[in-house]
Scaffold this motif. Structure first.
Motif, PDB file in Angstrom:
ATOM      1  N   ILE A 340       7.856 -18.210  12.278  1.00  0.00           N
ATOM      2  CA  ILE A 340       6.511 -18.094  11.716  1.00  0.00           C
ATOM      3  C   ILE A 340       6.018 -16.655  11.804  1.00  0.00           C
ATOM      4  N   ASP A 341       6.296 -15.984  12.947  1.00  0.00           N
ATOM      5  CA  ASP A 341       5.909 -14.580  13.086  1.00  0.00           C
ATOM      6  C   ASP A 341       6.586 -13.724  12.028  1.00  0.00           C
ATOM      7  N   ALA A 342       7.884 -13.979  11.801  1.00  0.00           N
ATOM      8  CA  ALA A 342       8.613 -13.207  10.794  1.00  0.00           C
ATOM      9  C   ALA A 342       8.032 -13.452   9.402  1.00  0.00           C
ATOM     10  N   ALA A 343       7.643 -14.706   9.118  1.00  0.00           N
ATOM     11  CA  ALA A 343       7.041 -15.027   7.830  1.00  0.00           C
ATOM     12  C   ALA A 343       5.693 -14.321   7.676  1.00  0.00           C
ATOM     13  N   LYS A 344       4.892 -14.321   8.762  1.00  0.00           N
ATOM     14  CA  LYS A 344       3.607 -13.607   8.733  1.00  0.00           C
ATOM     15  C   LYS A 344       3.818 -12.128   8.441  1.00  0.00           C
ATOM     16  N   TRP A 345       4.792 -11.536   9.135  1.00  0.00           N
ATOM     17  CA  TRP A 345       5.057 -10.109   8.958  1.00  0.00           C
ATOM     18  C   TRP A 345       5.440  -9.809   7.509  1.00  0.00           C
ATOM     19  N   PHE A 346       6.271 -10.679   6.927  1.00  0.00           N
ATOM     20  CA  PHE A 346       6.727 -10.432   5.560  1.00  0.00           C
ATOM     21  C   PHE A 346       5.577 -10.555   4.572  1.00  0.00           C
ATOM     22  N   ILE A 347       4.761 -11.604   4.729  1.00  0.00           N
ATOM     23  CA  ILE A 347       3.613 -11.775   3.834  1.00  0.00           C
ATOM     24  C   ILE A 347       2.651 -10.603   3.982  1.00  0.00           C
ATOM     25  N   ASP A 348       2.427 -10.177   5.227  1.00  0.00           N
ATOM     26  CA  ASP A 348       1.543  -9.046   5.459  1.00  0.00           C
ATOM     27  C   ASP A 348       2.118  -7.771   4.844  1.00  0.00           C
ATOM     28  N   ALA A 349       3.444  -7.614   4.907  1.00  0.00           N
ATOM     29  CA  ALA A 349       4.079  -6.431   4.308  1.00  0.00           C
ATOM     30  C   ALA A 349       3.914  -6.438   2.792  1.00  0.00           C
ATOM     31  N   ILE A 350       4.026  -7.628   2.163  1.00  0.00           N
ATOM     32  CA  ILE A 350       3.821  -7.727   0.720  1.00  0.00           C
ATOM     33  C   ILE A 350       2.380  -7.363   0.367  1.00  0.00           C
ATOM     34  N   LYS A 351       1.421  -7.854   1.175  1.00  0.00           N
ATOM     35  CA  LYS A 351       0.011  -7.518   0.943  1.00  0.00           C
ATOM     36  C   LYS A 351      -0.207  -6.012   1.068  1.00  0.00           C
ATOM     37  N   GLN A 352       0.351  -5.427   2.129  1.00  0.00           N
ATOM     38  CA  GLN A 352       0.184  -3.984   2.313  1.00  0.00           C
ATOM     39  C   GLN A 352       0.847  -3.214   1.183  1.00  0.00           C
ATOM     40  N   ARG A 353       1.973  -3.730   0.697  1.00  0.00           N
ATOM     41  CA  ARG A 353       2.644  -3.082  -0.428  1.00  0.00           C
ATOM     42  C   ARG A 353       1.716  -3.050  -1.638  1.00  0.00           C
ATOM     43  N   GLN A 354       1.100  -4.194  -1.941  1.00  0.00           N
ATOM     44  CA  GLN A 354       0.178  -4.250  -3.066  1.00  0.00           C
ATOM     45  C   GLN A 354      -0.979  -3.275  -2.892  1.00  0.00           C
ATOM     46  N   GLN A 355      -1.574  -3.279  -1.700  1.00  0.00           N
ATOM     47  CA  GLN A 355      -2.715  -2.417  -1.446  1.00  0.00           C
ATOM     48  C   GLN A 355      -2.337  -0.945  -1.571  1.00  0.00           C
ATOM     49  N   THR A 356      -1.164  -0.592  -1.025  1.00  0.00           N
ATOM     50  CA  THR A 356      -0.712   0.802  -1.077  1.00  0.00           C
ATOM     51  C   THR A 356      -0.433   1.224  -2.513  1.00  0.00           C
TER      52      THR A 356
END
Length: 494
Positions: A340-356
């Protein structure tokens, strides 16, 4: 020197796994993002697609632990297990974790038109092998011919020596072939499509194409004679020598040149997967001009929405309600937590990618607003990575990762983000202008020149200086080379 031990303290900067993951995702173009997300879905069962008809009672992940041995080992420790706060993972309605959207809700009608294209074609090699099947060859000769076809490069040239092909056949396939036998097969393959295939050099390639056009008249025969006897003079545009040698007038030379310039110097470049020049470009951003107001959207087509698996969260809920806490349950909880932590990290990375991506592109769009409104390259302002980094607060390396691999589609065409970055050049009035502007003016000058008397670098320098640009001749030569414009002598036409 005696050995000794000592304690030292050092300050070091080390990237976390999440930061490394984000940097890699930033470099991934939109065309490959879906594939990257699918890889993560396969590796992490706690990550799943978010669908409207998603089954809230999904229980499939339980099967992974039902038949587990008692000797199952987990990477987590007993201390890690004791410190788990189950409430962090089983909160009801945790939208920040469970829901994730890649779609653009503002312009759904535009997104429906943004199709992710893909190309399916046979390669040049497959095409040539298919044509080999039309020849009546025995097994041995077929293998020799396949070896020759396999030696043809992506441009359609056979750049290997005949003796090297003989050695490959002898050592790899135990086939002893003569040089005459290989040359005979090469001549047969040179009759394949596309015309000019299997040539050893440019001269032979052009001659092979002209030989197929012999029925078109004497102009083709004259072109063959020019390339056969005066190839070097033709490439260097020493037309006077060709005219004297063949005793032809200007009109005849023009017709010869027209015949030759229609030929394809890279016959393999237009076939199948090797045609990189015409490969599809999938834009990462779309900029629309809405009545003089620029609007930016991120291309999210074909990228699936993600969420944390409800099945995994239900397992933690059941564990939290239960009273028995044996070893297997502890190991299962640690495993679920890690996933679940790994899934959270990946989703958060996708969000940060979009924002960046959005932050960087928005800043570029604001910086080069005049260009996106008019499409005129001369309106581009000098802009370097540092300018965008300072405005966004991002690191220069982050801006570089975004600019190097991303494209933006405008009403004037699709551009790589690197296109908008350029150095500055001072004018006589002290104003700083983009080198892109100077290159555009230089390109327009060359296009509008008299092709019978092309402008030299010295003359181009004078004309630019008359327009107020402080520029040296060597700089003009450098820009001309960057624009792939040949020297004046090679631009001369009759």
């Amino acid at each position: 020197m005696a050995l000794s031990q000592s304690l030292q303290q050092k300050l070091l900067q080390k990237l976390s796994p999440q930061q490394i993951q984000l940097m890699k995702l930033l470099q991934v173009p939109t065309a490959n993002l879906e594939e990257r997300i699918k890889e993560e879905l396969e590796e992490n069962p706690a990550l799943e697609l978010s669908e409207e008809n998603h089954d809230e009672n999904f229980e499939e992940p339980r099967d992974e632990f039902e038949n587990a041995d008692d000797d199952y080992e987990t990477e987590g420790s007993e201390d890690e297990y004791e410190n788990i706060d189950i409430s962090e993972y089983v909160q009801e309605g945790d939208d920040e974790i469970a829901d994730y959207k890649l779609r653009d809700d503002n312009y759904p009608e535009l997104e429906d038109k943004q199709v992710m294209p893909f190309k399916i074609e046979n390669s040049l090699h497959d095409s040539l092998v298919d044509q080999l099947g039309m020849l009546d060859l025995d097994d041995r000769t077929q293998k020799i011919a396949e070896q020759i076809v396999g030696s043809i490069d992506d441009d359609g040239y056979l750049r290997r020596e005949t003796t090297s092909i003989m050695d490959d056949l002898a050592f790899r396939q135990n086939i002893i072939a003569t040089e005459e036998e290989i040359e005979g097969l090469i001549r047969k393959i040179q009759h394949f499509d596309p015309p000019g295939i299997c040539a050893r050099d440019l001269q032979e390639c052009l001659l092979l194409q002209l030989e197929r056009k012999l029925k078109e008249g004497t102009e083709v025969k004259l072109a063959i004679e020019v390339l056969s006897r005066y190839f070097d003079e033709f490439t260097k545009k020493h037309y006077d020598k060709i005219q004297r040698g063949l005793n032809i007038d200007d009109d005849q030379l023009k017709s010869v040149i027209n015949q030759i310039i229609k030929l394809n110097p890279k016959p393999g470049g237009n076939v199948g997967e090797v045609n990189k020049a015409e490969s599809y470009v999938v834009p990462d951003f779309f900029i629309y001009n809405n009545g003089g107001k620029l609007e930016l959207t991120l291309n999210s087509k074909n990228a699936p929405d993600l969420r944390i698996s409800e099945g995994y969260r239900d397992m933690l809920k059941e564990y939290d309600k239960g009273s028995k806490k044996d070893k297997r349950q502890k190991e299962a909880v640690l495993f679920i937590k890690q996933k679940i932590d790994a899934a959270k990290w990946f989703i958060d990375a996708i969000k940060q990618r979009q924002q960046t991506l959005m932050m960087t592109m928005q800043t570029i769009m604001d910086y080069q607003k005049e260009f996106f409104l008019t499409g005129d390259e001369t309106t581009l302002r000098p802009m370097i990575l540092k300018d965008i980094a300072e405005r966004t607060g991002l690191d220069i390396s982050t801006v570089s990762r975004v600019a190097n691999s991303k494209f933006v589609q405008t009403e004037f065409g699709t551009y790589r983000l690197k296109f908008f970055f350029s150095e500055s050049l001072s004018t006589e009035s002290g104003e700083e202008v983009s080198t892109r502007e100077v290159k555009k003016i230089l390109s327009d000058m060359v296009e509008g020149e008299n092709k019978r008397k092309p402008l030299s670098d010295e003359r181009l320098t004078e004309l630019l200086q008359e327009k107020g640009y402080n520029i040296a001749r060597r700089t003009v030569a450098k820009y001309r080379e960057q624009l792939n414009i040949p020297v004046a002598r090679l631009r001369k036409e009759l």
